[in-house]
Design an enzyme around this catalytic site. Structure first.
Site, PDB file in Angstrom:
ATOM      1  N   ASP A   5       0.856  -1.177   0.000  1.00 13.64           N
ATOM      2  CA  ASP A   5       0.000   0.000   0.000  1.00 13.64           C
ATOM      3  C   ASP A   5       0.897   1.233   0.000  1.00 13.64           C
ATOM      4  O   ASP A   5       2.127   1.122   0.096  1.00 13.64           O
ATOM      5  CB  ASP A   5      -0.928  -0.031   1.217  1.00 13.64           C
ATOM      6  CG  ASP A   5      -2.201   0.773   1.013  1.00 13.64           C
ATOM      7  OD1 ASP A   5      -2.338   1.439  -0.030  1.00 13.64           O
ATOM      8  OD2 ASP A   5      -3.068   0.737   1.908  1.00 13.64           O
ATOM      9  N   HIS A  57      -2.579  -0.150  -3.899  1.00 13.19           N
ATOM     10  CA  HIS A  57      -3.050   1.199  -3.585  1.00 13.19           C
ATOM     11  C   HIS A  57      -3.881   1.774  -4.723  1.00 13.19           C
ATOM     12  O   HIS A  57      -3.471   1.740  -5.887  1.00 13.19           O
ATOM     13  CB  HIS A  57      -1.871   2.138  -3.315  1.00 13.19           C
ATOM     14  CG  HIS A  57      -2.293   3.570  -3.138  1.00 13.19           C
ATOM     15  ND1 HIS A  57      -2.992   4.004  -2.033  1.00 13.19           N
ATOM     16  CD2 HIS A  57      -2.160   4.654  -3.951  1.00 13.19           C
ATOM     17  CE1 HIS A  57      -3.250   5.294  -2.158  1.00 13.19           C
ATOM     18  NE2 HIS A  57      -2.763   5.713  -3.314  1.00 13.19           N
ATOM     19  N   HIS A 101      -1.201   1.435   6.971  1.00 13.22           N
ATOM     20  CA  HIS A 101      -1.643   2.583   7.763  1.00 13.22           C
ATOM     21  C   HIS A 101      -2.680   2.119   8.771  1.00 13.22           C
ATOM     22  O   HIS A 101      -3.158   0.981   8.707  1.00 13.22           O
ATOM     23  CB  HIS A 101      -2.251   3.650   6.842  1.00 13.22           C
ATOM     24  CG  HIS A 101      -3.261   3.072   5.891  1.00 13.22           C
ATOM     25  ND1 HIS A 101      -4.570   2.823   6.255  1.00 13.22           N
ATOM     26  CD2 HIS A 101      -3.133   2.647   4.608  1.00 13.22           C
ATOM     27  CE1 HIS A 101      -5.208   2.278   5.232  1.00 13.22           C
ATOM     28  NE2 HIS A 101      -4.365   2.152   4.217  1.00 13.22           N
ATOM     29  N   HIS A 112      -7.495   5.213   7.368  1.00 18.81           N
ATOM     30  CA  HIS A 112      -8.766   4.870   6.729  1.00 18.81           C
ATOM     31  C   HIS A 112      -8.820   3.354   6.572  1.00 18.81           C
ATOM     32  O   HIS A 112      -7.819   2.663   6.774  1.00 18.81           O
ATOM     33  CB  HIS A 112      -8.907   5.538   5.351  1.00 18.81           C
ATOM     34  CG  HIS A 112      -7.964   4.996   4.324  1.00 18.81           C
ATOM     35  ND1 HIS A 112      -6.628   5.355   4.273  1.00 18.81           N
ATOM     36  CD2 HIS A 112      -8.146   4.099   3.317  1.00 18.81           C
ATOM     37  CE1 HIS A 112      -6.037   4.712   3.274  1.00 18.81           C
ATOM     38  NE2 HIS A 112      -6.935   3.932   2.681  1.00 18.81           N
ATOM     39  N   GLU A 131      -6.979  -2.291   7.781  1.00 17.41           N
ATOM     40  CA  GLU A 131      -6.752  -3.177   6.638  1.00 17.41           C
ATOM     41  C   GLU A 131      -5.764  -4.278   7.014  1.00 17.41           C
ATOM     42  O   GLU A 131      -5.896  -5.429   6.584  1.00 17.41           O
ATOM     43  CB  GLU A 131      -6.244  -2.364   5.449  1.00 17.41           C
ATOM     44  CG  GLU A 131      -7.288  -1.419   4.885  1.00 17.41           C
ATOM     45  CD  GLU A 131      -6.733  -0.412   3.893  1.00 17.41           C
ATOM     46  OE1 GLU A 131      -5.551  -0.547   3.495  1.00 17.41           O
ATOM     47  OE2 GLU A 131      -7.470   0.516   3.510  1.00 17.41           O
TER      48      GLU A 131
END
Length: 272
Positions: A5, A57, A101, A112, A131
């Protein structure tokens, strides 16, 4: 396997850094490629013979293929059934979560979960899930260990909970959602390579964790829950929340992908 990502990559702090087409993105996609190359080099030094990179991503077309370490192969493009984890199976010896993240509703740089700003929380079996946590549960279903996680310091704290054995590299220290104290690419490349090499000690099959799961998704607007509740097996459990049960994590992630897609199409540009 590397699930790559971008929000947790060296130097990234703001949306323009990761939004395809911007001047900043052109710069940071090369830093992204640098982080990935450092990881490939470390895995190879630790004995890996085949490294598949899942470009994970946005539209999955960010890494600079011609600048990638040629010891790796890259899965790129979109409409992948298992999204960020496409390529996972019981023959994979380990997975790296690179550039990850923190999750929706949490502190951390560009935090997020799948959708940048419509989801306020995702819960896996009652636990708030990033995630990374979702993808670790999917890897566990195939008996694949998480070897290494890179991202900001809060991402590493999160990873220590869902993958306690994994190596961790914090490439930046979160100050806010849009600010961080960043190490140089030269420094983070050394850290990632060293950690990836050491992480190969963890490679190899583990006991698969196959069981049913429940995912609940909380949105920032009621109409998104209403839109997603029309999906078979998905129920509206509160005004802004939906939930569903699945027989496996693989099925859960496929359904979650549909939920996020429907929610993204039900979001209006101004009112959300």
């Amino acid at each position: 396997m590397i699930s790559a990502d971008m929000e947790g990559v060296t130097g990234v702090t703001c949306p323009a850094d990761v939004r395809p087409g911007t001047e900043q993105w052109q710069r940071f996609r090369r830093l992204f490629t640098g982080d990935v190359n450092a990881c490939v080099a470390g895995l190879a030094a630790g004995g890996a013979e085949d490294v598949l990179i899942n470009e994970a991503h946005n539209d999955n077309r960010n890494l600079v293929l011609e600048e990638l370490d040629d010891r790796a192969r890259m899965l790129t493009g979109y409409h992948k059934p298992l999204s960020m984890m496409q390529g996972i199976d019981s023959d994979v010896d380990g997975v790296v979560f690179l550039g990850y993240h923190t999750g929706a509703g949490e502190e951390g740089v560009l935090a997020h979960t799948y959708l940048e700003n419509s989801i306020t929380g995702v819960f896996l079996d009652g636990v708030r899930a990033s995630e990374g946590r979702l993808n670790a549960a999917l890897a566990a279903e195939y008996g694949v260990p998480v070897l290494l996680v890179t991202g900001d310091d809060l991402t590493c704290e999160d990873a220590a909970k869902y993958a306690p054995a994994a190596r961790l590299v914090a490439v930046k220290e979160s100050v806010s959602r849009y600010a961080a104290i960043c190490a140089t690419p030269q420094r983070t490349a050394e850290q990632i390579k060293s950690a990836a090499e050491a992480a190969m000690d963890l490679a190899g099959p583990v006991e698969p964790d196959r069981r049913p799961h429940r995912i609940e998704v909380e949105f920032d607007a009621a109409q998104l829950a209403a839109a997603c509740a029309v999906i078979p097996t998905v129920e509206r459990v509160d005004v802004r929340r939906v939930g569903f049960d699945a027989a496996s994590m693989t099925d859960a992630m496929k359904c979650f992908k549909v939920v996020t897609y429907v929610a993204s199409k039900a979001t209006e540009e101004i009112y959300g």
